[in-house]
Write a protein that holds these residues in place. Structure first.
Motif, PDB file in Angstrom:
ATOM      1  N   ALA A  30      -5.518   0.940   5.464  1.00  0.00           N
ATOM      2  CA  ALA A  30      -4.421   0.789   6.136  1.00  0.00           C
ATOM      3  C   ALA A  30      -4.153  -0.634   6.613  1.00  0.00           C
ATOM      4  O   ALA A  30      -3.065  -1.130   6.489  1.00  0.00           O
ATOM      5  N   ALA A  31      -5.305  -1.299   6.971  1.00  0.00           N
ATOM      6  CA  ALA A  31      -5.324  -2.791   7.143  1.00  0.00           C
ATOM      7  C   ALA A  31      -4.630  -3.461   6.019  1.00  0.00           C
ATOM      8  O   ALA A  31      -3.810  -4.472   6.242  1.00  0.00           O
ATOM      9  N   ALA A  32      -5.129  -3.119   4.667  1.00  0.00           N
ATOM     10  CA  ALA A  32      -4.745  -3.953   3.597  1.00  0.00           C
ATOM     11  C   ALA A  32      -3.070  -3.733   3.508  1.00  0.00           C
ATOM     12  O   ALA A  32      -2.347  -4.580   3.007  1.00  0.00           O
ATOM     13  N   ALA A  33      -2.449  -2.555   3.933  1.00  0.00           N
ATOM     14  CA  ALA A  33      -1.140  -2.242   3.724  1.00  0.00           C
ATOM     15  C   ALA A  33      -0.483  -3.089   4.669  1.00  0.00           C
ATOM     16  O   ALA A  33       0.856  -3.064   4.505  1.00  0.00           O
ATOM     17  N   SER A  34      -0.827  -3.635   5.709  1.00  0.00           N
ATOM     18  CA  SER A  34      -0.167  -4.535   6.715  1.00  0.00           C
ATOM     19  C   SER A  34      -0.186  -6.031   6.367  1.00  0.00           C
ATOM     20  O   SER A  34       0.546  -6.860   7.084  1.00  0.00           O
ATOM     21  N   GLY A  35      -0.684  -6.326   5.460  1.00  0.00           N
ATOM     22  CA  GLY A  35      -0.673  -7.792   5.004  1.00  0.00           C
ATOM     23  C   GLY A  35      -2.379  -8.333   5.145  1.00  0.00           C
ATOM     24  O   GLY A  35      -3.202  -7.630   5.072  1.00  0.00           O
TER      25      GLY A  35
END
Length: 156
Positions: A30-35
């Motif tokens: 999820a963190a990777a999906a945000s930048g």
């Protein structure tokens, strides 16, 4: 597309929630999906098998001091991209989740154990209830949106 069109947000959830290792893996996705890091938020996780609403509550906290180089708009975009990605990742793994925003007219019920005090400038965005449903999930696809009023093309 299937995950987007079949995900539902049930009111009541039961166990089990993801184990610590699986949840941390999903949070990384999820963190990777945000930048890229640093991230303008953090999660406070609370297990609670004693309630009838969810076995796990994840409080999402906005922490602007972690990303002073970002505008408020970019922080908001990143945090909600991560939240939505987590909801979809949970759904694909067979879990269910329901988001309860803190600024809603009916604020979320507080977790059984009080949240730790937030640092100055931080704010609780809401609570994500995580678990599984007691009843079979409706896996039918919602219809795709009619884009007539949602998209305009500038022809000049």
């Amino acid at each position: 597309m299937t995950a987007l069109l079949t995900r539902r947000a049930p009111q009541r959830l039961s166990g089990p929630a993801p184990c610590e290792e699986e949840l941390r893996y999903l949070l990384k996705g999820a963190a990777a999906a945000s930048g890229e890091a640093p991230y303008p938020w953090y999660w406070i996780l609370q297990d609670d098998d004693t309630t009838d609403t969810a076995p796990l509550t994840a409080a999402l906290v906005l922490a602007p001091a972690r990303t002073p180089h970002l505008s408020n708009g970019e922080r908001t975009q990143r945090v909600y991209a991560a939240l939505h990605a987590l909801e979809l990742l949970l759904h694909v793994r067979g879990y269910a989740s329901s988001w309860h925003p803190a600024d809603h007219e009916d604020p979320p019920a507080p977790p059984r154990t009080p949240l730790p005090e937030l640092s100055p400038g931080e704010s609780l965005l809401g609570l994500l209830s995580i678990g599984r449903t007691d009843t079979p999930q409706d896996t039918s696809r919602r219809p795709l949106a009619d884009l007539t009023d949602l998209v305009a093309r500038n022809t000049q």
